[in-house]
Design a protein around this motif. Sequence first.
Motif, PDB file in Angstrom:
ATOM      1  N   ARG A 114      -6.367  22.807 -12.958  1.00 11.39           N
ATOM      2  CA  ARG A 114      -7.628  22.151 -12.601  1.00 11.39           C
ATOM      3  C   ARG A 114      -7.457  20.632 -12.489  1.00 11.39           C
ATOM      4  O   ARG A 114      -7.987  20.012 -11.570  1.00 11.39           O
ATOM      5  CB  ARG A 114      -8.693  22.487 -13.632  1.00 11.39           C
ATOM      6  N   ASN A 115      -6.706  20.031 -13.416  1.00 16.03           N
ATOM      7  CA  ASN A 115      -6.546  18.578 -13.364  1.00 16.03           C
ATOM      8  C   ASN A 115      -5.762  18.146 -12.123  1.00 16.03           C
ATOM      9  O   ASN A 115      -5.990  17.060 -11.598  1.00 16.03           O
ATOM     10  CB  ASN A 115      -5.885  18.051 -14.640  1.00 16.03           C
ATOM     11  N   GLN A 116      -4.880  18.986 -11.623  1.00 19.11           N
ATOM     12  CA  GLN A 116      -4.148  18.667 -10.395  1.00 19.11           C
ATOM     13  C   GLN A 116      -5.087  18.709  -9.188  1.00 19.11           C
ATOM     14  O   GLN A 116      -5.035  17.829  -8.325  1.00 19.11           O
ATOM     15  CB  GLN A 116      -2.990  19.636 -10.193  1.00 19.11           C
ATOM     16  N   ARG A 117      -5.955  19.715  -9.125  1.00 19.67           N
ATOM     17  CA  ARG A 117      -6.927  19.796  -8.025  1.00 19.67           C
ATOM     18  C   ARG A 117      -7.866  18.600  -8.056  1.00 19.67           C
ATOM     19  O   ARG A 117      -8.153  17.995  -7.010  1.00 19.67           O
ATOM     20  CB  ARG A 117      -7.730  21.102  -8.118  1.00 19.67           C
ATOM     21  N   GLU A 118      -8.336  18.240  -9.240  1.00 18.02           N
ATOM     22  CA  GLU A 118      -9.258  17.114  -9.368  1.00 18.02           C
ATOM     23  C   GLU A 118      -8.578  15.787  -9.048  1.00 18.02           C
ATOM     24  O   GLU A 118      -9.204  14.885  -8.490  1.00 18.02           O
ATOM     25  CB  GLU A 118      -9.865  17.099 -10.767  1.00 18.02           C
ATOM     26  N   THR A 119      -7.313  15.670  -9.374  1.00 18.15           N
ATOM     27  CA  THR A 119      -6.573  14.442  -9.061  1.00 18.15           C
ATOM     28  C   THR A 119      -6.422  14.275  -7.556  1.00 18.15           C
ATOM     29  O   THR A 119      -6.589  13.165  -7.024  1.00 18.15           O
ATOM     30  CB  THR A 119      -5.191  14.464  -9.747  1.00 18.15           C
ATOM     31  N   LEU A 120      -6.123  15.358  -6.844  1.00 24.94           N
ATOM     32  CA  LEU A 120      -6.028  15.272  -5.384  1.00 24.94           C
ATOM     33  C   LEU A 120      -7.364  14.865  -4.776  1.00 24.94           C
ATOM     34  O   LEU A 120      -7.411  14.043  -3.855  1.00 24.94           O
ATOM     35  CB  LEU A 120      -5.563  16.601  -4.785  1.00 24.94           C
ATOM     36  N   ARG A 121      -8.453  15.421  -5.290  1.00 28.68           N
ATOM     37  CA  ARG A 121      -9.782  15.045  -4.792  1.00 28.68           C
ATOM     38  C   ARG A 121     -10.075  13.576  -5.073  1.00 28.68           C
ATOM     39  O   ARG A 121     -10.644  12.874  -4.253  1.00 28.68           O
ATOM     40  CB  ARG A 121     -10.859  15.926  -5.430  1.00 28.68           C
ATOM     41  N   ALA A 122      -9.666  13.096  -6.244  1.00 26.23           N
ATOM     42  CA  ALA A 122      -9.882  11.695  -6.595  1.00 26.23           C
ATOM     43  C   ALA A 122      -9.078  10.765  -5.694  1.00 26.23           C
ATOM     44  O   ALA A 122      -9.517   9.654  -5.382  1.00 26.23           O
ATOM     45  CB  ALA A 122      -9.509  11.462  -8.054  1.00 26.23           C
ATOM     46  N   LEU A 123      -7.923  11.224  -5.253  1.00 23.37           N
ATOM     47  CA  LEU A 123      -7.118  10.438  -4.316  1.00 23.37           C
ATOM     48  C   LEU A 123      -7.704  10.479  -2.908  1.00 23.37           C
ATOM     49  O   LEU A 123      -7.333   9.675  -2.066  1.00 23.37           O
ATOM     50  CB  LEU A 123      -5.678  10.951  -4.290  1.00 23.37           C
ATOM     51  N   GLY A 124      -8.600  11.433  -2.647  1.00 21.32           N
ATOM     52  CA  GLY A 124      -9.226  11.547  -1.332  1.00 21.32           C
ATOM     53  C   GLY A 124      -8.574  12.577  -0.444  1.00 21.32           C
ATOM     54  O   GLY A 124      -8.801  12.589   0.761  1.00 21.32           O
ATOM     55  N   ASN A 166       0.842  -1.184   0.000  1.00 18.43           N
ATOM     56  CA  ASN A 166       0.000   0.000   0.000  1.00 18.43           C
ATOM     57  C   ASN A 166       0.877   1.233   0.000  1.00 18.43           C
ATOM     58  O   ASN A 166       2.035   1.187   0.425  1.00 18.43           O
ATOM     59  CB  ASN A 166      -0.911   0.021   1.225  1.00 18.43           C
ATOM     60  N   LEU A 167       0.325   2.343  -0.461  1.00 22.12           N
ATOM     61  CA  LEU A 167       1.028   3.614  -0.467  1.00 22.12           C
ATOM     62  C   LEU A 167       0.319   4.591   0.452  1.00 22.12           C
ATOM     63  O   LEU A 167      -0.903   4.753   0.372  1.00 22.12           O
ATOM     64  CB  LEU A 167       1.074   4.189  -1.884  1.00 22.12           C
ATOM     65  N   LYS A 168       1.079   5.247   1.316  1.00 22.10           N
ATOM     66  CA  LYS A 168       0.537   6.316   2.164  1.00 22.10           C
ATOM     67  C   LYS A 168       0.863   7.627   1.465  1.00 22.10           C
ATOM     68  O   LYS A 168       2.029   7.959   1.245  1.00 22.10           O
ATOM     69  CB  LYS A 168       1.159   6.282   3.552  1.00 22.10           C
ATOM     70  N   PRO A 176      -4.013   1.303  -2.430  1.00 23.03           N
ATOM     71  CA  PRO A 176      -3.238   0.162  -2.937  1.00 23.03           C
ATOM     72  C   PRO A 176      -2.274   0.618  -4.031  1.00 23.03           C
ATOM     73  O   PRO A 176      -2.567   1.545  -4.783  1.00 23.03           O
ATOM     74  CB  PRO A 176      -4.304  -0.780  -3.496  1.00 23.03           C
ATOM     75  N   ASP A 177      -1.130  -0.023  -4.090  1.00 23.15           N
ATOM     76  CA  ASP A 177      -0.136   0.298  -5.105  1.00 23.15           C
ATOM     77  C   ASP A 177      -0.561  -0.323  -6.437  1.00 23.15           C
ATOM     78  O   ASP A 177      -0.569  -1.531  -6.590  1.00 23.15           O
ATOM     79  CB  ASP A 177       1.232  -0.242  -4.683  1.00 23.15           C
ATOM     80  N   SER A 178      -0.957   0.526  -7.371  1.00 30.27           N
ATOM     81  CA  SER A 178      -1.381   0.059  -8.692  1.00 30.27           C
ATOM     82  C   SER A 178      -0.914   1.075  -9.735  1.00 30.27           C
ATOM     83  O   SER A 178      -0.598   2.221  -9.393  1.00 30.27           O
ATOM     84  CB  SER A 178      -2.905  -0.077  -8.745  1.00 30.27           C
ATOM     85  N   PRO A 179      -0.868   0.671 -10.981  1.00 26.97           N
ATOM     86  CA  PRO A 179      -0.454   1.608 -12.029  1.00 26.97           C
ATOM     87  C   PRO A 179      -1.344   2.857 -12.105  1.00 26.97           C
ATOM     88  O   PRO A 179      -0.849   3.950 -12.384  1.00 26.97           O
ATOM     89  CB  PRO A 179      -0.552   0.786 -13.318  1.00 26.97           C
ATOM     90  N   ALA A 180      -2.623   2.707 -11.856  1.00 28.46           N
ATOM     91  CA  ALA A 180      -3.531   3.862 -11.913  1.00 28.46           C
ATOM     92  C   ALA A 180      -3.206   4.867 -10.812  1.00 28.46           C
ATOM     93  O   ALA A 180      -3.160   6.085 -11.059  1.00 28.46           O
ATOM     94  CB  ALA A 180      -4.977   3.393 -11.789  1.00 28.46           C
ATOM     95  N   ILE A 181      -2.983   4.379  -9.605  1.00 28.39           N
ATOM     96  CA  ILE A 181      -2.644   5.262  -8.479  1.00 28.39           C
ATOM     97  C   ILE A 181      -1.282   5.906  -8.722  1.00 28.39           C
ATOM     98  O   ILE A 181      -1.091   7.099  -8.452  1.00 28.39           O
ATOM     99  CB  ILE A 181      -2.661   4.475  -7.153  1.00 28.39           C
ATOM    100  N   ARG A 182      -0.326   5.139  -9.243  1.00 27.90           N
ATOM    101  CA  ARG A 182       0.997   5.695  -9.557  1.00 27.90           C
ATOM    102  C   ARG A 182       0.884   6.815 -10.589  1.00 27.90           C
ATOM    103  O   ARG A 182       1.592   7.820 -10.493  1.00 27.90           O
ATOM    104  CB  ARG A 182       1.933   4.608 -10.083  1.00 27.90           C
ATOM    105  N   GLY A 183       0.005   6.674 -11.555  1.00 22.37           N
ATOM    106  CA  GLY A 183      -0.209   7.717 -12.554  1.00 22.37           C
ATOM    107  C   GLY A 183      -0.792   8.972 -11.939  1.00 22.37           C
ATOM    108  O   GLY A 183      -0.397  10.088 -12.284  1.00 22.37           O
ATOM    109  N   GLN A 184      -1.734   8.813 -11.015  1.00 24.68           N
ATOM    110  CA  GLN A 184      -2.309   9.970 -10.330  1.00 24.68           C
ATOM    111  C   GLN A 184      -1.252  10.677  -9.492  1.00 24.68           C
ATOM    112  O   GLN A 184      -1.198  11.903  -9.453  1.00 24.68           O
ATOM    113  CB  GLN A 184      -3.483   9.544  -9.448  1.00 24.68           C
ATOM    114  N   ILE A 185      -0.418   9.894  -8.821  1.00 25.05           N
ATOM    115  CA  ILE A 185       0.642  10.483  -7.998  1.00 25.05           C
ATOM    116  C   ILE A 185       1.615  11.265  -8.881  1.00 25.05           C
ATOM    117  O   ILE A 185       2.087  12.336  -8.503  1.00 25.05           O
ATOM    118  CB  ILE A 185       1.366   9.391  -7.197  1.00 25.05           C
TER     119      ILE A 185
END
Length: 60
Positions: A17-27, A3-5, A38-47
Amino acid sequence: MANLKITQKKSTIGGLRNQRETLRALGLRKIGQSVVRPDSPAIRGQIRVVDHLVAVEEVE
């Protein structure tokens, strides 16, 4: 699978705007708030989009 913290370290004020929305999508809403995802390619892309605003560490 590990997992990633993810912790928000900087503000989204003045960000794109896409950076603000990405942070919201991450919670993430506030500076200093952390979430575990969880460590996944999708989460790594958002990070990767907001890597200058967050700190990431691997947890078990």
